[in-house]
Motif scaffolding. Sequence first.
Motif, mmCIF file in Angstrom:
data_model
loop_
_atom_site.group_PDB
_atom_site.id
_atom_site.type_symbol
_atom_site.label_atom_id
_atom_site.label_comp_id
_atom_site.label_asym_id
_atom_site.label_seq_id
_atom_site.Cartn_x
_atom_site.Cartn_y
_atom_site.Cartn_z
ATOM 1 N N SER A 87 0.897 -1.127 0.082
ATOM 2 C CA SER A 87 -0.023 0.022 -0.053
ATOM 3 C C SER A 87 0.728 1.100 0.029
ATOM 4 C CB SER A 87 -1.054 -0.131 1.111
ATOM 5 O OG SER A 87 -0.285 0.323 2.464
ATOM 6 N N ASP A 127 -7.637 7.041 5.875
ATOM 7 C CA ASP A 127 -7.997 7.595 4.629
ATOM 8 C C ASP A 127 -7.697 6.622 3.394
ATOM 9 O OD1 ASP A 127 -9.308 9.638 5.412
ATOM 10 O OD2 ASP A 127 -7.516 10.998 5.285
ATOM 11 N N GLU A 128 -6.455 5.895 3.487
ATOM 12 C CA GLU A 128 -6.086 5.015 2.454
ATOM 13 C C GLU A 128 -7.002 3.879 2.310
ATOM 14 O OE1 GLU A 128 -3.445 3.056 -0.408
ATOM 15 O OE2 GLU A 128 -3.848 5.130 0.073
ATOM 16 N N TYR A 132 -10.300 4.058 3.050
ATOM 17 C CA TYR A 132 -11.355 4.530 2.698
ATOM 18 C C TYR A 132 -11.392 4.733 1.166
ATOM 19 C CZ TYR A 132 -13.482 5.363 7.417
ATOM 20 O OH TYR A 132 -13.907 5.157 8.514
ATOM 21 N N ARG A 133 -10.215 5.075 0.512
ATOM 22 C CA ARG A 133 -9.889 5.358 -0.603
ATOM 23 C C ARG A 133 -10.106 3.957 -1.675
ATOM 24 N NH1 ARG A 133 -6.437 9.607 1.017
ATOM 25 N NH2 ARG A 133 -4.808 8.154 0.912
ATOM 26 N N HIS A 139 -13.677 2.748 -1.205
ATOM 27 C CA HIS A 139 -14.554 3.710 -2.409
ATOM 28 C C HIS A 139 -14.509 3.187 -3.678
ATOM 29 C CE1 HIS A 139 -15.418 7.280 -4.488
ATOM 30 N NE2 HIS A 139 -16.437 7.444 -3.630
ATOM 31 N N SER A 140 -13.309 3.051 -3.996
ATOM 32 C CA SER A 140 -12.721 2.603 -5.432
ATOM 33 C C SER A 140 -13.633 1.413 -6.119
ATOM 34 C CB SER A 140 -11.109 2.414 -5.688
ATOM 35 O OG SER A 140 -10.854 1.214 -5.005
ATOM 36 N N ALA A 173 -18.653 2.671 -3.801
ATOM 37 C CA ALA A 173 -18.376 3.990 -3.084
ATOM 38 C C ALA A 173 -19.612 3.958 -1.938
ATOM 39 C CB ALA A 173 -19.098 5.103 -3.926
ATOM 40 N N SER A 218 -18.908 8.716 -0.215
ATOM 41 C CA SER A 218 -17.571 9.711 -0.332
ATOM 42 C C SER A 218 -16.669 9.495 0.991
ATOM 43 C CB SER A 218 -17.716 11.004 -0.487
ATOM 44 O OG SER A 218 -18.293 11.568 0.897
ATOM 45 N N VAL A 219 -15.387 9.461 0.653
ATOM 46 C CA VAL A 219 -14.280 9.459 1.801
ATOM 47 C C VAL A 219 -14.442 10.746 2.623
ATOM 48 C CG1 VAL A 219 -11.863 9.726 2.338
ATOM 49 C CG2 VAL A 219 -12.456 8.468 0.116
#
Length: 329
Positions: free
Chosen positions: A221, A304-305, A307-308, A311-312, A315, A321-322
Motif C-alpha cells: 500500500s 483515509d487510504e 477508505y479510498r 470507495h474505489s 462508493a 465519499s471519503v
Amino acid sequence: MKRLSAGISVLILIILNFNLTAEGVGEAAPEASREPVSIQVAGLKGPTSIGMLPLFKNRPVFAEGFEAEYRIVQEPQIMLARIMSGEVDIAAVPINLAAVLHNKGVPYRFGAVSGDGLLYVVSSRKDISSMEDLRGRTIYCIAQGSTPEFILRYVLDRSGVDPDEDVSIDFSFDQVSITPQLAAGKIDLAVLPEPFVSIVSEKNPEVQPVIDLQKIWARTSGTGETYPITAVLVKAELMESSPETVDAFFSEYSSAIDWVIAHPKETGLLAEEFMEMPAGIIASAVPRLNLHLQRPAEARPRVDELYRVLHSFAAASVGGSVPSDEFYE
C-alpha cells in the motif's frame, strides 16, 4: 456598679454577635452534590470489542463527575439504531460503518482506531506461502461485495495477480458455513477473519493461516502500514464539551488492550462471560486480532487510504465519499 457590669455584658454580646454575623457575610450556601453524568459505552459483539473486555469487567471511572455504563450490543442493526438515536456516547464499530454514519450526517466523530485487519488466507496445503502461489487456484471468500472481498482483490492486484484472470474467487459460503467445509477437507483454500481462523484450526489442525493479508497490505500500500478495521466513534457533543474526558477514556481503553494482548487465556474467559464466545478459541485468536489503539492524528493517513480503496470498489461501502476533515476534528 451593677448597671456598669450589665452594660459591659450587653456590649460584649453585641460585639460577639457582630463578629459571628460578619464571618458569615459572603459565604455561599453549600451546593447540593451533582449527580454524575452518565456516559454510554457500547461495543459490538465479536472481535470488534475484544479489546474492551477489561472495561466491561472492571467498569473503570475514568473522569471525575462522569459515570460510564458499558454494554455489549448483539447485532449490527441494533448498534446502528442506538447510534442513530444518540443513545450511545462511545461506540466500537467496523471502520466502514463509521464512514457511512458520518456521510449520513450522524453527529459522531472519529475517536480512535482500536484494531487492525484480521484477514488470513487459510489452507491445508503445504505449497502456499505467498500471493504468487495463489495463481491458478480457486479461493473461497466470504462476504461478497464488502470489505473482505475488496481487501483480497486489492492485495492480489498489488501483488501482480489479476483477481479476475489469474484466480477464481468463489463466494458460495458465508463465514459460518465455510468452516465445516474447510475442517472436513472439502475445500482447501479460503480467506477468513479471526476468530474463524482459530475455529477451523481447532477442528482440523491441518488447516492453518498461510498468508497474512495485513502484511501484504503493509508491503504494497501507499502508507507502508497495514489497514485499520475497527473505529471508535465519540458523540460530537461529548468530544467538544469534554475532550479531557474523552482522552481519559482512551487512556483506559489503551491499557485494556495492553492487558488483553498480555493475557489471552484470561481474555478468553472474559469473552465467554460477556459475549458467550468459546474461551479457548478467543485465547488462540488474540495474537492475530492485531489490537492496538491509535488516535486520529496518527491513524488518519492509513484510515483515509483504506477508505479510498473501499470507495474505489464500491462508493456505497463508505457512504458515498471519503469522510471530510470534520470527521476527525
